[in-house]
Design an enzyme around this catalytic site. Sequence first.
Site, PDB file in Angstrom:
ATOM      1  N   HIS A 189       0.813  -1.223   0.000  1.00 18.63           N
ATOM      2  CA  HIS A 189       0.000   0.000   0.000  1.00 18.63           C
ATOM      3  C   HIS A 189       0.843   1.268   0.000  1.00 18.63           C
ATOM      4  O   HIS A 189       0.407   2.303  -0.483  1.00 18.63           O
ATOM      5  CB  HIS A 189      -1.032  -0.042   1.127  1.00 18.63           C
ATOM      6  CG  HIS A 189      -2.102  -1.030   0.797  1.00 18.63           C
ATOM      7  ND1 HIS A 189      -2.022  -2.340   1.184  1.00 18.63           N
ATOM      8  CD2 HIS A 189      -3.190  -0.929   0.009  1.00 18.63           C
ATOM      9  CE1 HIS A 189      -3.054  -2.987   0.692  1.00 18.63           C
ATOM     10  NE2 HIS A 189      -3.777  -2.154  -0.028  1.00 18.63           N
ATOM     11  N   ARG A 296     -10.827   3.238  -1.871  1.00 13.77           N
ATOM     12  CA  ARG A 296     -10.275   2.472  -0.743  1.00 13.77           C
ATOM     13  C   ARG A 296     -10.630   3.199   0.554  1.00 13.77           C
ATOM     14  O   ARG A 296      -9.864   4.024   1.045  1.00 13.77           O
ATOM     15  CB  ARG A 296      -8.752   2.346  -0.878  1.00 13.77           C
ATOM     16  CG  ARG A 296      -8.285   1.392  -1.969  1.00 13.77           C
ATOM     17  CD  ARG A 296      -6.769   1.244  -1.917  1.00 13.77           C
ATOM     18  NE  ARG A 296      -6.277   0.137  -2.689  1.00 13.77           N
ATOM     19  CZ  ARG A 296      -5.834   0.223  -3.947  1.00 13.77           C
ATOM     20  NH1 ARG A 296      -5.828   1.386  -4.564  1.00 13.77           N
ATOM     21  NH2 ARG A 296      -5.387  -0.847  -4.568  1.00 13.77           N
ATOM     22  N   ARG A 332     -15.484   0.808  -1.701  1.00 12.97           N
ATOM     23  CA  ARG A 332     -15.113  -0.486  -1.136  1.00 12.97           C
ATOM     24  C   ARG A 332     -15.186  -0.391   0.387  1.00 12.97           C
ATOM     25  O   ARG A 332     -14.624   0.534   0.973  1.00 12.97           O
ATOM     26  CB  ARG A 332     -13.698  -0.878  -1.558  1.00 12.97           C
ATOM     27  CG  ARG A 332     -13.281  -2.187  -0.880  1.00 12.97           C
ATOM     28  CD  ARG A 332     -11.961  -2.663  -1.354  1.00 12.97           C
ATOM     29  NE  ARG A 332     -10.874  -1.924  -0.747  1.00 12.97           N
ATOM     30  CZ  ARG A 332      -9.593  -2.171  -1.029  1.00 12.97           C
ATOM     31  NH1 ARG A 332      -9.271  -3.094  -1.910  1.00 12.97           N
ATOM     32  NH2 ARG A 332      -8.645  -1.482  -0.446  1.00 12.97           N
ATOM     33  N   ASN A 454      -4.064  -7.430  -7.336  1.00  9.93           N
ATOM     34  CA  ASN A 454      -2.936  -7.391  -6.397  1.00  9.93           C
ATOM     35  C   ASN A 454      -3.009  -8.573  -5.435  1.00  9.93           C
ATOM     36  O   ASN A 454      -2.035  -9.278  -5.214  1.00  9.93           O
ATOM     37  CB  ASN A 454      -2.951  -6.098  -5.573  1.00  9.93           C
ATOM     38  CG  ASN A 454      -2.991  -4.863  -6.438  1.00  9.93           C
ATOM     39  OD1 ASN A 454      -2.605  -4.926  -7.595  1.00  9.93           O
ATOM     40  ND2 ASN A 454      -3.473  -3.767  -5.904  1.00  9.93           N
ATOM     41  N   ARG A 465       2.763 -10.263  -0.968  1.00 11.75           N
ATOM     42  CA  ARG A 465       2.947  -9.124  -1.885  1.00 11.75           C
ATOM     43  C   ARG A 465       3.889  -8.059  -1.336  1.00 11.75           C
ATOM     44  O   ARG A 465       4.300  -7.145  -2.053  1.00 11.75           O
ATOM     45  CB  ARG A 465       1.597  -8.511  -2.290  1.00 11.75           C
ATOM     46  CG  ARG A 465       0.824  -7.905  -1.151  1.00 11.75           C
ATOM     47  CD  ARG A 465      -0.619  -7.608  -1.550  1.00 11.75           C
ATOM     48  NE  ARG A 465      -0.848  -6.222  -1.892  1.00 11.75           N
ATOM     49  CZ  ARG A 465      -2.056  -5.665  -2.004  1.00 11.75           C
ATOM     50  NH1 ARG A 465      -3.143  -6.399  -1.841  1.00 11.75           N
ATOM     51  NH2 ARG A 465      -2.200  -4.411  -2.304  1.00 11.75           N
ATOM     52  N   CYS A 502      -9.441  -3.719 -11.096  1.00 16.21           N
ATOM     53  CA  CYS A 502      -9.038  -2.524 -10.343  1.00 16.21           C
ATOM     54  C   CYS A 502      -7.706  -2.706  -9.619  1.00 16.21           C
ATOM     55  O   CYS A 502      -7.255  -1.804  -8.929  1.00 16.21           O
ATOM     56  CB  CYS A 502     -10.114  -2.100  -9.362  1.00 16.21           C
ATOM     57  SG  CYS A 502     -10.352  -3.258  -8.018  1.00 16.21           S
TER      58      CYS A 502
HETATM   59  C1  PEP Z   1      -6.312  -5.691  -5.093  1.00 19.66           C
HETATM   60  O1  PEP Z   1      -6.092  -6.531  -4.211  1.00 19.66           O
HETATM   61  O2  PEP Z   1      -6.016  -5.849  -6.293  1.00 19.66           O
HETATM   62  C2  PEP Z   1      -6.922  -4.400  -4.736  1.00 19.66           C
HETATM   63  C3  PEP Z   1      -7.286  -3.539  -5.658  1.00 19.66           C
HETATM   64  O3  PEP Z   1      -7.062  -4.124  -3.423  1.00 19.66           O
HETATM   65  P1  PEP Z   1      -5.857  -3.696  -2.450  1.00 19.66           P
HETATM   66  O4  PEP Z   1      -4.652  -3.444  -3.284  1.00 19.66           O
HETATM   67  O5  PEP Z   1      -6.312  -2.482  -1.732  1.00 19.66           O
HETATM   68  O6  PEP Z   1      -5.722  -4.893  -1.564  1.00 19.66           O
HETATM   69 MG    MG Z   2      -7.026  -6.371  -2.315  1.00 22.47          MG
END
Ligand code: PEP
Ligand code: MG
Length: 574
Positions: A189, A296, A332, A454, A465, A502
Amino acid sequence: MVFKGLPVSKGIALGKAFVYTPFTATIDKHNISADEKAEHRYRFSEVTKKAADEIKKLQEKMSAEDTDKVGIFEAHEDILCDETIVDEILALINEESHNGEYAIDTVYEKYAQIFSEMDDELMQERSADFRDVKNRILRIWAGQEEKNLSQLDHPVVICAHDLLPSDTATLNKKNVLAIVTETGGNTSHSAIIARSYEIPALLGVSGVMASIQNNIAVIVDAVDGDLLVQPNEQETAEYEKKKAAYLHTIKELQTFRSIDPVMADGTRIDIFLNIGSVNDEELEAAAYTDGVGLFRSEFLFMQGKELPSENQQYYVYKKAVETYGERQVILRTLDIGGDKTLESMHLPKEDNPFLGCRALRLCFQKLDVFKTQLRAALRASAHGNLALMFPMVGSIEDIQKAKAHVEECKQELRKEGYLFNEKMPVGIMIEIPAIAVLADVVVHEVDFASIGTNDLCQYLMAVDRLNSNVAMYYQSYNPAMFKLIHQVSLAFEKAGKSLSVCGEIGGDAMAVMAFIGMGIKKFSMTGYNVPAVKRVISKLTMDKAQQLVGKLQALTMACQIEELLKAEMDELLT
Ligand code: PEP
Ligand code: MG
């Protein structure tokens, strides 16, 4: 000295390093002699004076810049000067012969605890202020200067072992030239926020903290992934030139920012925006995007020490929908857990937070918080085209349970006489592989879905990640990703329901070409990626995109897919 890192938010910056090491006190408990008692009493009064000076300065700064925050520091001043607290600390030093740091920690912790157990929510929130003041005193006692990213007063390159999302969310972005961290990956993030603020960021720069000091000159090349520490004159001149050339290219690309995203054969693609707040800079992109595909909302919860109330949330969501008018805004629901924690919510530490009580799972445990958000969203739906989206959905039961809570909130609001959109669309993020595999069933439970690539990649490839040590296993271009996304796309196309991408790859112009060929016509991304994606769309035809998918299906490795996409894009743009 040159270090390698992962360029997660493109750009080039030259400047001075600001080494960010948030203070954490280690308290040791020991008995002190009569002479030492006098010394600790004196030191306590000196440290308190210094803390009072710091707080005063913050009050002055905030009254000039952000009046809402002045009250926080007024409260801190009251706590610091509280006679009962001071007397109790001195008593522990004098009568119990405890060392000063231990006495300070014990007394402040006692009051923080008492307040956190009170029935009144406002009183509970005061406990964070006691801890804040305690930390300030202990930091000064330890002889450390204050470091706080919201208080940067001149442009610097932030260098840190790691940045929490709350660090990045509160930083004073005007004064951040670039971000360098030892940990983190492309979809952490911190990376996402850096991109949305358009701050160059180089993450996963292993071992850099041992070689960098405050004020040292650095060059961050977040295009090719290099960090130069104490560059010489020749290197500095070379990178000044490189930076100017980079900015020129970006400027050229900007001409595509406000074009309509129409393909060369006339097919209209929808370009939505990912946002984390409703500040003017983020909403500026409303002028050239079709809506918000991912709001978000958790960043709103990270900004303070208190949870935002229903009314506070309502006004934020209302501002977003009013800005976009008839265009859709997809909110979201709270996605806390994983790498995102909240100061205002005490969450137990988990061994595997990304596999733990995250997002919707946490909301099911904290129903009061969840329902407050649902009510605020429903009320905001009366003012525009708001849709609700649930993150981290793992099963049909999750969807049905979440929808049932929406229905409960609707019932309550009806009784209370509030207006809302009875037909507010409700959708999910497809980011847990199980739900992607079940897309043909899931599609009948929702109004729409958005693929969160993601997390989908993290869970499909079994790679954290954030862990730069395994970044090479985090393969967004792995054939399994494309196969699964194609399968989801076919299910949604067949059912005639809206589907978007997204995750970060939804703003990757190369991957977008393939997704269009699979039938996806809606993408949501940070404003930074919009020009490059629109440029590719304007040159692509559906035939070409479908042929690309045909070629892609024959490939078995991520590197082959990346190579193919690069070659196709180069051909398209020349
Ligand atoms: C994702 O997981 O692709 C997403 C858009 O949400 P975040 O990156 O906030 O977990
Ligand atoms: Mg996510």
